[in-house]
Design an enzyme around this catalytic site. Sequence first.
Site, PDB file in Angstrom:
ATOM      1  N   SER A  20      29.362  43.666  43.214  1.00 43.89           N
ATOM      2  CA  SER A  20      30.271  43.315  44.301  1.00 43.89           C
ATOM      3  C   SER A  20      30.819  44.591  44.920  1.00 43.89           C
ATOM      4  O   SER A  20      30.871  45.641  44.278  1.00 43.89           O
ATOM      5  CB  SER A  20      31.433  42.473  43.780  1.00 43.89           C
ATOM      6  OG  SER A  20      32.268  43.264  42.937  1.00 43.89           O
ATOM      7  N   ASP A  21      31.221  44.509  46.181  1.00 43.23           N
ATOM      8  CA  ASP A  21      32.067  45.569  46.714  1.00 43.23           C
ATOM      9  C   ASP A  21      33.422  45.439  46.026  1.00 43.23           C
ATOM     10  O   ASP A  21      33.697  44.437  45.343  1.00 43.23           O
ATOM     11  CB  ASP A  21      32.183  45.456  48.234  1.00 43.23           C
ATOM     12  CG  ASP A  21      32.519  46.789  48.891  1.00 43.23           C
ATOM     13  OD1 ASP A  21      33.090  47.661  48.224  1.00 43.23           O
ATOM     14  OD2 ASP A  21      32.219  46.951  50.088  1.00 43.23           O
ATOM     15  N   TRP A  22      34.288  46.413  46.212  1.00 39.76           N
ATOM     16  CA  TRP A  22      35.528  46.463  45.436  1.00 39.76           C
ATOM     17  C   TRP A  22      36.463  45.319  45.833  1.00 39.76           C
ATOM     18  O   TRP A  22      36.878  45.216  46.976  1.00 39.76           O
ATOM     19  CB  TRP A  22      36.191  47.823  45.627  1.00 39.76           C
ATOM     20  CG  TRP A  22      35.822  48.809  44.559  1.00 39.76           C
ATOM     21  CD1 TRP A  22      36.682  49.525  43.803  1.00 39.76           C
ATOM     22  CD2 TRP A  22      34.508  49.182  44.108  1.00 39.76           C
ATOM     23  NE1 TRP A  22      35.991  50.317  42.900  1.00 39.76           N
ATOM     24  CE2 TRP A  22      34.656  50.113  43.063  1.00 39.76           C
ATOM     25  CE3 TRP A  22      33.217  48.790  44.463  1.00 39.76           C
ATOM     26  CZ2 TRP A  22      33.570  50.682  42.386  1.00 39.76           C
ATOM     27  CZ3 TRP A  22      32.130  49.352  43.801  1.00 39.76           C
ATOM     28  CH2 TRP A  22      32.316  50.277  42.779  1.00 39.76           C
ATOM     29  N   ALA A  50      35.609  42.280  46.107  1.00 40.69           N
ATOM     30  CA  ALA A  50      34.917  41.289  46.939  1.00 40.69           C
ATOM     31  C   ALA A  50      34.452  40.088  46.136  1.00 40.69           C
ATOM     32  O   ALA A  50      34.009  39.101  46.711  1.00 40.69           O
ATOM     33  CB  ALA A  50      33.716  41.931  47.646  1.00 40.69           C
ATOM     34  N   MET A  71      33.401  50.163  49.938  1.00 44.14           N
ATOM     35  CA  MET A  71      34.596  49.707  49.245  1.00 44.14           C
ATOM     36  C   MET A  71      35.830  50.099  50.029  1.00 44.14           C
ATOM     37  O   MET A  71      35.740  50.625  51.119  1.00 44.14           O
ATOM     38  CB  MET A  71      34.638  50.273  47.842  1.00 44.14           C
ATOM     39  CG  MET A  71      34.692  51.775  47.771  1.00 44.14           C
ATOM     40  SD  MET A  71      35.295  52.312  46.188  1.00 44.14           S
ATOM     41  CE  MET A  71      36.999  51.848  46.293  1.00 44.14           C
TER      42      MET A  71
END
Length: 869
Positions: A277-279, A281, A1
């Site tokens: 999700s990644d942060w 994303a 992240m």
Amino acid sequence: MFSLILLSVSSGVAGAAVDKRIPVPAGYVAPSYYPTPHGGWTPDWSESYHKASLLVSNMTLAEKTNITAGSGLFMGRCVGNTGSALRVGIPQLCLQDGPLGLRNSDHITAFPAGITVGATWDKDLMFRRGVAMGEEFRGKGVNIHLGPSVGPLGRKPRGGRNWEGFGSDPVLQAFGGALSIEGIQSVGVIATMKHLIANEQEQYRMYSLAQPGMSSNVDDRTLHELYLWPFAEGVRSGVGAVMMAYNAINGSACSQNSYLINGILKDELGFQGFVMSDWLAQLSGVASALSGLDMSMPGDVYIIPLLGNTYWMSEYSRSILNGSIPVDRLDDSVTRILAAYFQMGQDRNYPRPNFDTNTQDAEGPLYPGALISPRGIVNEFVNVQANHAEVAREVARDAITLLKNINGSLPLSRNSTLKIFGTDAEKNPDGINSCADQGCNKGTLGMGWGSGSARYPYLDSPIDGLKSRSANFRFFNTDSLPSNSNPAPGDTAIVFVSADSGENYITVENNPGDRTSANLNLWHNGDKLVQDVAAAYSNVIVVVHTVGPVLLEAWHDLPSVNAVLFAHLPGQEAGDSLMQILYGDVSPSGHLPYTIPTSESNYPSSVSLVSFQVGQPQDTFTEGLYIDYRHFHAANITPRYAFGHGLSYTTFAFSNATITPVTPLTATPPPRPAKGSTPTYYTTIPPASEAYWPANFPRIWRYLYPWLEKPDADRAAAAVNSSTKYPYPPGYSTTQTAGPASGGAQGGNPALFNTAYRLTVTVTNTGTAPGKAVAQLYVQFPAGIPVDTPTIQLRDFAKSATLAAGESAALELRLTRKDLSVWDVAAQNWVVPDVQGDYGVWVGGSSDALRVRCGTVGAACEERGEGPV
């Protein structure tokens, strides 16, 4: 992240733009794959799915959508905080970085980084470090540990976050990741394997208004045999969560790539946990849900977070009510999340968060992202360190890699007169945590920078280590040779140098995550410092703290440079761990987890960093399988130091090898097991009232909620019969499938992991000092097969206990069906290319020092004077 990045346009415009794929080079495809396979069909998760599905069947729409997303950036104690469903007993879930320790907290351990763990080549240490980290995350009340990192793989030697993983080989990376997962989850913490997939560069990885995120264009075989290999092993170990990468794969953003999430991860690999999700994303609402995303983190839209806008939460409730997303897709997501919760036993006396990642103060705002927030106790300063410093010190020590040692310069004698040079030898004078997320390279380099870092509780520096030994030394805290060092004939000079990298929301000394400015050179004029010291002193030892490969050519062969040590990234235990090696308490036993080149021109041009491109940056993996040592062997390039190289204060011999067939091979694996039963979900759209705002609910501005105003919810429900429907993607279906032939269990077809051959080899300490040996096993595919394969490929390794001089031990290694297979793109399955062929099975202490060969034909082994490379 990553840390907060603010951009400035409406989320609606952005969402429309990213739903459209951008053309990539011919031959690189991201096909559609629908629907998302329901989880729960493997027997080892059946009980947890049963408990989760019973709960989900009694949850309201808003309770379910509340579980699938975060409450917003800075809207809770942890870096990520889901919504809750308190009526049915589910609290907010706390998600927290990172791969080497609990980020932004107190009374924790700053463990050695993943690359350091990889350099130990010690499976037991990999697991024990995972257990220790899991205990700390549990002790702080973290439900979901955002680690380990097995992507990037290290394809690009200058990539910013390679150090978070375990090395530039899929098998070394796979063992590091899988054993970490098993350790972390053994104490009830959900591990998160990240980042899926091929996020090999920091710059241009993220979607923004300026341009789409980079597209990593990877062919199917390379994806399976290199980049997916560690993820398959992590899934096989039962990992509870997987985090998607920021970048695109073959033109389709990872967070909404249906082939990647639905097809490969959830169907082919049989992943039973949940996908996050990644942060920031997540790029879309409905599209990402249909593509298999289960949890949006931190919940905000990626364009302008912190305004209370979200793709899910209330929007997910709306999309269920108006029929845009099938009800079973939401139910499967929630069930996956809760199944992981139950699988780890978090419903039984699991602690709540007792720290705050946003502040070090005892009291503070409960929701720092809100303009007006209630306040309270946010940090309880719980000490979770236990005896974990011992594990950290052991990892740091056993990773130290002795590259060169001329004339027995090491170990040092107790009365050595030492001159110490380089600011890397002592702590940052501004304070060990003075740079947020370790975003600087000042003092001893114990970790890279970014979200994968942690605060040091203390830093035992090399100077601290020398002091604790009462060593006779003089320290020059400078990166240039001072005029007053007064060399004397009996002096030993130790030079400390470093090379750093990290995540690209921080730029350090003109390096935006990736080593763009530094290249593969030492930082802070390190080459010149070594040269100048080597000109003044006759006995020089160089200690390198580094995130990855660095060039040594400027000084390596100077006559007075007698020893070179890579201490990698040791975390908080940089001092005593090094002293134990320098003074010979313990023989060095680390081995390189990557190749060290003689020049950057040694690498193929395709692994260079991609620079600015108009439109979507394209990163095409034209080198295919040939990264790191595979490339060096194919190109017949002799590196400075080979993958797996590492010296000791003693010597080892490998002998008496045996190879035993275990499971007979066939060209293709036996048929996969059929999927077991999965929960039955209702498909009826719930009443709009399940999404109404509760009466008299105290709202916090910017906090993300799952509810809709009554008129809004009613309009959504009425729209279900509208002629205007959501434009479902081509090939979309709601019919569950039997799954691909290559699947069948967590990790893939279980037959892939059957042991085909078992090897034993005797390792003997032939020197005079005690030490540990590492046996590395590489496979050489038969000549004449109709598919190209690298010369040799790592498939297993084992590390001995400490052996006294003259002592021997038997080490056991294994080869699986998968180890002897290639990915057949046409058949979409793992295939043994020559069942009757003679596979060369090579064993030794390094990829360029393989002296024992076993053949699968005749099951015979012999010692040879030369290896395969």
